[in-house]
Motif scaffolding. Structure first.
Motif, PDB file in Angstrom:
ATOM      1  N   ASN A 197       0.774  -1.126   0.207  1.00 39.04           N
ATOM      2  CA  ASN A 197       0.702   0.115   0.240  1.00 39.04           C
ATOM      3  C   ASN A 197       1.143   1.638  -0.184  1.00 39.04           C
ATOM      4  OD1 ASN A 197      -2.175   1.700   0.095  1.00 39.04           O
ATOM      5  ND2 ASN A 197      -2.482   1.785   1.923  1.00 39.04           N
ATOM      6  N   HIS A 229      -9.088  -5.315  -0.724  1.00 37.50           N
ATOM      7  CA  HIS A 229      -8.969  -5.240  -0.175  1.00 37.50           C
ATOM      8  C   HIS A 229      -8.093  -5.974   0.523  1.00 37.50           C
ATOM      9  CE1 HIS A 229     -10.401  -1.427  -1.581  1.00 37.50           C
ATOM     10  NE2 HIS A 229     -11.472  -2.321  -2.096  1.00 37.50           N
ATOM     11  N   ASP A 238      -5.728  -3.933   6.076  1.00 40.56           N
ATOM     12  CA  ASP A 238      -6.529  -3.374   6.835  1.00 40.56           C
ATOM     13  C   ASP A 238      -7.971  -3.411   6.363  1.00 40.56           C
ATOM     14  OD1 ASP A 238      -7.920  -0.338   6.813  1.00 40.56           O
ATOM     15  OD2 ASP A 238      -6.946   0.439   4.820  1.00 40.56           O
ATOM     16  N   HIS A 267     -14.408   3.974  -0.038  1.00 42.34           N
ATOM     17  CA  HIS A 267     -13.028   2.288   0.190  1.00 42.34           C
ATOM     18  C   HIS A 267     -11.972   3.734   0.299  1.00 42.34           C
ATOM     19  CE1 HIS A 267     -14.160  -1.047   0.203  1.00 42.34           C
ATOM     20  NE2 HIS A 267     -15.029  -1.457  -1.332  1.00 42.34           N
ATOM     21  N   HIS A 322     -12.008  -2.815   4.918  1.00 40.67           N
ATOM     22  CA  HIS A 322     -12.751  -2.559   3.605  1.00 40.67           C
ATOM     23  C   HIS A 322     -13.413  -4.192   3.847  1.00 40.67           C
ATOM     24  CE1 HIS A 322     -10.146   0.579   2.315  1.00 40.67           C
ATOM     25  NE2 HIS A 322      -9.352   0.333   2.752  1.00 40.67           N
ATOM     26  N   HIS A 350      -5.725   2.208  -2.280  1.00 39.10           N
ATOM     27  CA  HIS A 350      -7.909   1.482  -1.681  1.00 39.10           C
ATOM     28  C   HIS A 350      -8.620   2.305  -2.219  1.00 39.10           C
ATOM     29  CE1 HIS A 350      -6.249  -1.471   1.244  1.00 39.10           C
ATOM     30  NE2 HIS A 350      -5.498  -0.470   2.166  1.00 39.10           N
TER      31      HIS A 350
END
Lengths: 575, 575
Positions: free
Chosen positions: A255, A301, B298, B268, B301, A268
């Motif tokens: 990320n 995600h 994460d 998102h 999500h 994201h």
């Protein structure tokens, strides 16, 4: 008329002279500002400017701000240029290194395994060469070094699937590896894990010029994608110092944040689809190319930012914005941190849709850059200001954007938010302004030992930590604060002549505790990797970490994917 | 000079007369365009304009485009205004209704349960009143009706936690309910599930004006948040027709799309943190307020777009953009779909950062609006064009934005991409232009039976489906295509005088198969709910659906949360 307005504020908003501030032969201008007329503004310069600048920095500085520029850093090390800094850096990190035990349930590689992999990949892509393995076993900072005996180079999703299916059945641990530019030991083996290197999966699969949606393989180098898109009139929504080496699959898996986050948001939001191979070899096709898709859980995600511990990303679909040609950069001085904050609020409102960067550094950071880097000059007169802000705008209309920026700056000066400032008139000046900001890490390395922290904090609280740290450490250290104010990302650095445990004990765990108490993040953009796996509880409650572990257990029951990373070792070993 | 350029194209880009096109008394101007001078442009109008427009439409039209305007729709039903359309709609949906069996493992509510809930929530918030239950049991379209005997109104996360802990231990199924504005039967009970209504958790917790980060409880009504932020100089990054009733928790749980997606992206990207209560009552604190946080998976999500089937969202942290004051709207005609596509590409490039909407409708859609809605007039002369495009820009500088839009339109006319066009000069005209586009669903309802499909498709392929459907159905139906071209979201509607199974059999499963074959999504923004749970395989491969089921099983082993929704019933019942 505008200039009259500027002067009417009683202070001076400077327009930098047209000579390059890199050029020391012209340093007689140093400290003197030229008040050019409004009509004397240089033309806007394209996005290419930024790329050129970064390329230039790659060549001279080795360190980018947002990560480390792979190839050049390696070049520097090979030439021995960075020996001193590396030593300091190494020692600095030394006390933080994690002690881990090899997971006894993992098998050890044997000759049958090698034969099997050769059957899947062919001789050439099953690498046992010592030199290549040394590179693959070592992270950029030379902080972590594994002892893998095997590097595999799949050319297709099917090959990745066959590799993992076999490794899973044989209990062979695996490290997925992209450009190996990570800073937390996430992309190198800890022990003898098999390295799955994605470099050969480097094809662009499709690009839709109507929607701006790019689909490509995970091994595509970020810079190559940027170049590809540039020819199509588009840009990648992320840009990093490490772009010359890092791969999009690694960017997604970690990320990655970087330069464009304040404008285009996180991955994201921009990643539309992924193809992922799970630990058991199953291929998960989530490679959508749609902006809207509300048909069930959006599972992609899970793999964005999980650092290769849940699956290997093999293909990426990403939304890319059109390239805009008008770029302006301003370097500004503020009296206090509160003014920086207010300026950010104003910039978001007044510059609105064209704001593309809002960076800050304190006077300690500027001093370091001026004292330790060659050819850097303060674009402002040498009055001491407490804070400096770099603002970049990117838009589609040169005249409008420039006028908007000027009006904003005039207003900010009149309101007392900025004490002084300069607008870059050409690409060289813009480069010079950016170099001040991006040169801080290099200056810190040259200044001595450095303790580095990459934190996310609420913008209002961010600088309190720097102040508190300064009070704690007193005269024994130079505490420096800078970073992406627009993103709430603080780079807190403590510079001392030499590394010593006493200083470290003053900083840690205080810095993590303080961050945790203010609901900050102990890793804004670098991830956890091996380095911070056991620090996760400073940023995540137990229930959340337990759920992470359950998901890991579900997707990778034998724990073969990137072991010892991300999850705390206590939990991981029980999973 | 600009006008000369406009005329030089040999065609005419029209500036709408300053009278409201809603005002039929002035219809003598109809069909005649006034070529006002460049200096005659109206001033830009603020974002308030859009809100006023929507409010106006709420009052007159009952239906918004992006969902259904809760309170007004209900008002209309209660006044009997919509009886006819409701009947048609109901019958139209009738054949699509899913047959499901109650899960025998769920308990049935008893008096001890009621007492227990009263102990947690107090008498008042344990609702057994028949009238209120009828409302909670019925969806907006009167398509689905459950038979719940109990509605609970928690006031805090702790109360939600206690409710779920108890329900889980007692095997009582639960339906989380926000504003109940969903269109796929996701927010109402199917059988006797306990309704957990979030309306009382409606507090704003904090708002940070520096970062623009809002933290609030899940039951906040979207419109209230919009108003709250408006006073702070910010906007919500999402805006829906249903905003007067829908709640932010429901928006997050359904990953609501809406009007601002083309500019600000999906939830998102903008949701920064969530607090969620799991099926067993555990509270998952992921309520970060940071733009950057790379400390592990994460997990938030998972809950965005999972329609309440994995947990109940209790608090939301969301990044809000500053409010920009300059808004322009243009209504344009294109000869073919390819020109619409090219215009989109050009708009992204030339309007770049100020583009805030790019909507399209075909001539069939425009005809319906002109024929069935009162007070609507075509802003262009009655020449037949095949396609119409509505472009909105939102920026921070009225003069610049207007000039940019004009330059873009002149260029597009010269390049033959648009055949005709008008720019709104004031708020009334902008409203009128928007009303044409947003009036299509209402016009379709008035025209007779309607088969509605909300699809995401690659922009290039999108209109092929409309053409193919037209060929399939021949003269028996009016096939209408319109939607959010900028998002790749097509609203395909088939209008017939009466509903019949033969027409439906011509449309389905063809429409889903075609969408699937082109890697589209069978639900762009509405979710799956009960209506499309069994259609999931048209958009997701089996491996992905199986992983969804594993995650459901892990987080909600007894399956008490929103049962019968999202996952296909075959898989769900085995889980």
């Amino acid at each position: 008329m505008r200039m009259e307005k500027l002067r009417a504020t009683g202070r001076f908003l400077r327009y930098s002279p047209k000579v390059s501030v890199f050029d020391r032969r012209l340093s007689s201008n140093s400290g003197k500002s030229i008040h050019s007329s409004a009509s004397g503004y240089g033309n806007g310069f394209g996005k290419k400017c930024r790329d050129d600048v970064i390329r230039k920095w790659n060549g001279r500085a080795c360190f980018g701000l947002y990560g480390y520029q792979g190839k050049n850093f390696r070049d520097c090390m090979e030439r021995g240029v960075l020996d001193d800094t590396r030593r300091i850096q190494h020692r600095g990190f030394g006390s933080l290194a994690e002690k881990v035990q090899r997971n006894a349930s993992f098998s050890t590689l044997n000759s049958d395994d090698i034969s099997h992999f050769k059957g899947i990949l062919g001789e050439k892509n099953v690498v046992e060469d010592e030199e290549r393995l040394t590179i693959a076993n070592t992270d950029w900072m030379h902080k972590y070094r594994g002892s893998s005996k095997l590097l595999l180079q799949p050319r297709s999703t099917e090959e990745v699937s066959q590799i993992l299916k076999y490794c899973n059945s044989r209990n062979l641990a695996v490290v997925p590896q992209g450009g190996n530019t990570g800073l937390v030991g996430g992309s190198v083996p800890v022990f003898d894990e098999v390295v799955v290197n994605m470099s050969l999966m480097n094809n662009v699969i499709s690009f839709d010029k109507v929607s701006g949606i790019l689909v490509c393989e995970a091994g595509c180098i970020l810079e190559n994608l940027i170049t590809f898109l540039d020819n199509q009139g588009f840009i990648m929504p992320l840009d990093l110092g490490a772009k010359g080496s890092c791969q999009i699959g690694g960017n997604v898996s970690t990320n990655a944040g970087g330069l464009r986050l304040v404008r285009y948001g996180s991955l994201h939001g921009t990643v539309l689809g992924l193809e992922v191979v799970l630990a058991n070899g199953d291929v998960l096709d989530m490679l959508g190319t749609l902006r809207k898709d509300n048909t069930g859980y959006d599972l992609k995600h899970l793999f964005i930012g999980s650092e290769g511990s849940l699956g290997i990303v093999t293909k990426v679909s990403i939304l890319t914005p059109p390239k805009l040609f008008s770029v302006n950069v301003a370097f500004l001085a503020c009296q206090d941190y509160f003014s920086c904050q207010k300026l950010l609020v104003e910039a978001k409102r007044k510059l609105g849709e064209i704001l593309s960067a809002f960076e800050f550094l304190d006077s300690h950071a500027l001093d370091l850059v001026l004292n330790h880097l060659d050819g850097v000059r303060n674009p402002l007169p040498p009055t001491i200001h407490n804070f400096y802000v770099l603002i970049e705008t990117t838009g589609s209309d040169e005249t409008c954007d420039r006028e908007k920026l000027e009006a904003f700056l005039v207003h900010a000066m009149e309101g007392g938010l900025i004490s002084d400032g300069a607008i870059a008139q050409d690409i060289n000046q813009a480069s010079a302004f950016w170099y001040i900001r991006e040169g801080v890490p290099e200056a810190l390395m040259k200044a001595g030992a450095v303790y580095k922290y990459d934190l996310s904090l609420p913008v209002e609280k961010m600088y309190d930590l720097v102040d508190e740290m300064r009070t704690r450490l007193g005269d024994s250290a130079n505490v420096v604060g800078y970073g992406h104010l627009g993103d709430g990302n603080l780079h807190l650095n403590v510079s001392t002549p030499q590394y010593d445990d006493k200083t470290l004990a003053q900083i840690e765990p205080f810095v993590y505790e303080w961050t945790s108490a203010h609901r900050g993040s102990i890793s804004a953009e670098h991830g956890l990797g091996l380095m911070k796996a056991n620090k996760i509880f400073y940023s995540k409650p137990t229930a959340t970490v337990n759920l992470m572990a359950s998901i890991k257990k579900m997707l990778d029951p034998k724990g073969i994917l990137n072991p010892y990373k991300v999850l705390p070792h206590s939990i991981d070993s029980h999973s």
